[in-house]
Design a protein around this motif. Structure first.
Motif, PDB file in Angstrom:
ATOM      1  N   ASP A  25       0.219  -0.776   3.097  1.00 38.20           N
ATOM      2  CA  ASP A  25       0.209   0.662   2.881  1.00 38.20           C
ATOM      3  C   ASP A  25       0.912   1.313   4.064  1.00 38.20           C
ATOM      4  O   ASP A  25       0.324   1.490   5.136  1.00 38.20           O
ATOM      5  CB  ASP A  25      -1.220   1.178   2.743  1.00 38.20           C
ATOM      6  N   GLU A  28      -0.526   4.522   5.893  1.00 36.97           N
ATOM      7  CA  GLU A  28      -1.502   4.458   6.991  1.00 36.97           C
ATOM      8  C   GLU A  28      -0.793   4.519   8.333  1.00 36.97           C
ATOM      9  O   GLU A  28      -1.248   5.216   9.246  1.00 36.97           O
ATOM     10  CB  GLU A  28      -2.326   3.175   6.894  1.00 36.97           C
ATOM     11  N   ASN A  65      -4.517  10.328   5.147  1.00 44.27           N
ATOM     12  CA  ASN A  65      -4.119   9.386   4.102  1.00 44.27           C
ATOM     13  C   ASN A  65      -4.869   9.655   2.782  1.00 44.27           C
ATOM     14  O   ASN A  65      -5.392   8.745   2.158  1.00 44.27           O
ATOM     15  CB  ASN A  65      -4.319   7.939   4.564  1.00 44.27           C
TER      16      ASN A  65
END
Length: 71
Positions: A25, A28, A65
């Motif tokens: 991800d 992040e 996030n």
């Protein structure tokens, strides 16, 4: 050149590493960078919003996030 051929064209899954098993991800990491930069400049989210013309809600969603709100 041989290294690239081995990496891209190798049909043996054991030599390809864990690339297919990992989900990264990147948001992040971006969230950390944005927040650290803001804090280093001693800016509040409100101040950064005013300077950048990015809505506070968007900055907050990036830094925390929040997937359903972030752009």
């Amino acid at each position: 050149m041989n290294i690239l051929k081995t990496f891209f064209f190798n049909k043996n899954p054991q030599n390809n590493g864990d690339f297919s098993n990992k989900v990264i991800d990147h948001y992040e990491e971006i969230a950390k960078i944005v927040k650290e930069a803001r804090v280093q400049q001693n800016l509040s989210i409100k101040e950064l919003s005013k300077i950048s013309k990015i809505p506070e809600k968007t900055i907050n969603s990036i830094e925390n996030n929040i997937k359903n709100i972030r752009p």
